[in-house]
Design a protein around this motif. Structure first.
Motif, PDB file in Angstrom:
ATOM      1  N   GLU A 145       0.806  -1.300   0.169  1.00 16.54           N
ATOM      2  CA  GLU A 145       0.046  -0.026   0.074  1.00 16.54           C
ATOM      3  C   GLU A 145       0.794   1.375   0.039  1.00 16.54           C
TER       4      GLU A 145
ATOM      5  N   ARG B 207      -4.509   7.002   2.032  1.00 18.82           N
ATOM      6  CA  ARG B 207      -4.063   5.674   1.894  1.00 18.82           C
ATOM      7  C   ARG B 207      -4.866   4.885   0.736  1.00 18.82           C
TER       8      ARG B 207
ATOM      9  N   SER C 277      -4.570   1.033  -1.110  1.00 17.89           N
ATOM     10  CA  SER C 277      -4.093  -0.522  -1.124  1.00 17.89           C
ATOM     11  C   SER C 277      -3.515  -0.891  -2.432  1.00 17.89           C
TER      12      SER C 277
END
Length: 374
Positions: free
Chosen positions: A257, A356, A358
């Protein structure tokens, strides 16, 4: 009979390791310490291990500075006494200054107005020539402008050598000893958190660790405004991570990630590290600490996390640690979120704060093309 003070101190420290006695400054590179980091980034009982690369004479890039120059000399690409010319925002410049001193080469560091005045003075004191560009490239920003200036200097300086940190595989290979150090210090490592700029240390350390820890997960840490993971280029306050070009040393397939971190969040983390742990650094250190703390809170208990802190705080005293400067840029005293925003695709939207993703891929499709060729 009472022991003398000296005898008492010697007896008390008998089991302590003896500090390295170096004959040359290059011998001081490596074998950096690891420090446990917990609150305020994690609750009691949770935490991560920070590899303090600021303990090197100039920081983490002492390693590739020495290694790239040594390998170029070995292959005959760099003749004895020939000039070295490279683009740098600062830390690699220190590493190349050390390599120039070690192997006998004059060094020119091409940089831009964003380099701190203290760094310019330090590089000059170390014997390097600092050559700043004056305007950004219209598409590639300051980094591309610096690279064009490097090309100009190479063209008019016969025998000059550019290590090309963005695309030189020796950059990544230089970090295999760091991986070996982490394994000796920590044994099993489950998760590595590393900033991404040229891509060298994230790729090299992860490759070295996976020889012994094949299930290792790698989290990359980037800055908002960086193009490395598919975001559009934008002016960046944070230096030392991120890029406005696409370095081929970034190993996209190695990442589980990626997180983007904004300047105010990194400043908060840097200052917390200094206040709570007496160990801090610059933008990369703060960003990595934010993400490593989140990982220590989020992953299952017992996950052994190593985070790479690339440098120390000294070059950032007039930026990250200067209240007036931070206030001027609107990044002082802002409490960061406890969790990042989430996006499903790297280019789903323009990120402006801790975020974030992934799903990591090369935005230029280079790694997919390699798989087709295989």
């Amino acid at each position: 009979m009472h022991l003398s003070l000296l005898e008492s101190l010697v007896s008390a420290g008998a089991a302590a390791p003896v500090p390295l006695l170096a004959r040359r400054p290059s011998h001081l590179v490596g074998n950096t310490p690891v420090l446990w980091i917990d609150e305020p980034f994690t609750p009691p009982g949770r935490g991560f291990h920070a590899k303090l690369e600021g303990a090197n004479p100039g920081g983490i890039k002492d390693r590739p500075g020495l290694h790239m120059v040594r390998e170029a000399r070995r292959r005959g690409e760099l003749a004895p006494g020939a000039p070295i010319v490279e683009s740098s925002s600062g830390t690699l410049g220190l590493g190349l200054a050390l390599a120039g001193l070690t192997y006998g080469h004059p060094v020119t560091v091409v940089t831009d107005p964003g380099m701190e005045a203290s760094m310019v003075r330090m590089l000059t004191a170390l014997g390097a020539q600092v050559d700043p560009v004056t305007a950004p490239h219209p598409a590639g920003g300051w980094q591309e402008a610096r690279r064009e200036r490097v090309a100009e200097l190479l063209a008019r300086t016969p025998g000059a050598y550019c290590p090309d940190q963005y695309h030189n595989p020796d950059n990544s290979a230089a970090y295999l000893p760091l991986a070996a150090e982490l394994l000796a210090q920590l044994g099993r490592i489950d998760l590595l958190v590393a900033a991404v700029g040229t891509g060298g240390h994230s790729a090299g350390i992860a490759a070295g660790l996976r020889e012994h820890c094949p299930e290792l997960k790698l989290i990359g840490v980037d800055t908002v405004g960086s193009t490395i993971f598919g975001q559009p280029a934008a002016p960046r306050l944070m230096r030392g991570l991120g890029s406005s070009i696409h370095p081929s040393n970034v190993h996209y397939g190695a990442f589980a990630e990626v997180h983007w971190v904004a300047p105010a969040e990194a400043v908060w983390a840097c200052r917390q590290l200094a206040r709570r742990h007496y160990a801090s650094g610059g933008w990369s250190v703060g960003a990595v600490a934010m993400v490593a703390g989140w990982a220590a809170r989020t992953y299952r208990a017992g996950t052994r996390i190593a985070a790479v802190f690339p440098d120390g705080p000294h070059r950032y005293l007039e930026t990250v640690y200067n209240d007036s400067w931070c206030r001027e840029h609107g990044i002082l005293g802002l409490e960061p979120p406890t969790e990042p925003d989430e996006i499903a695709e790297q280019d789903e939207c323009v990120v402006t704060s801790w975020t974030r993703c992934s799903q990591v891929r090369d935005p230029l499709g280079r790694e997919a093309a390699k798989e087709v060729v295989r």
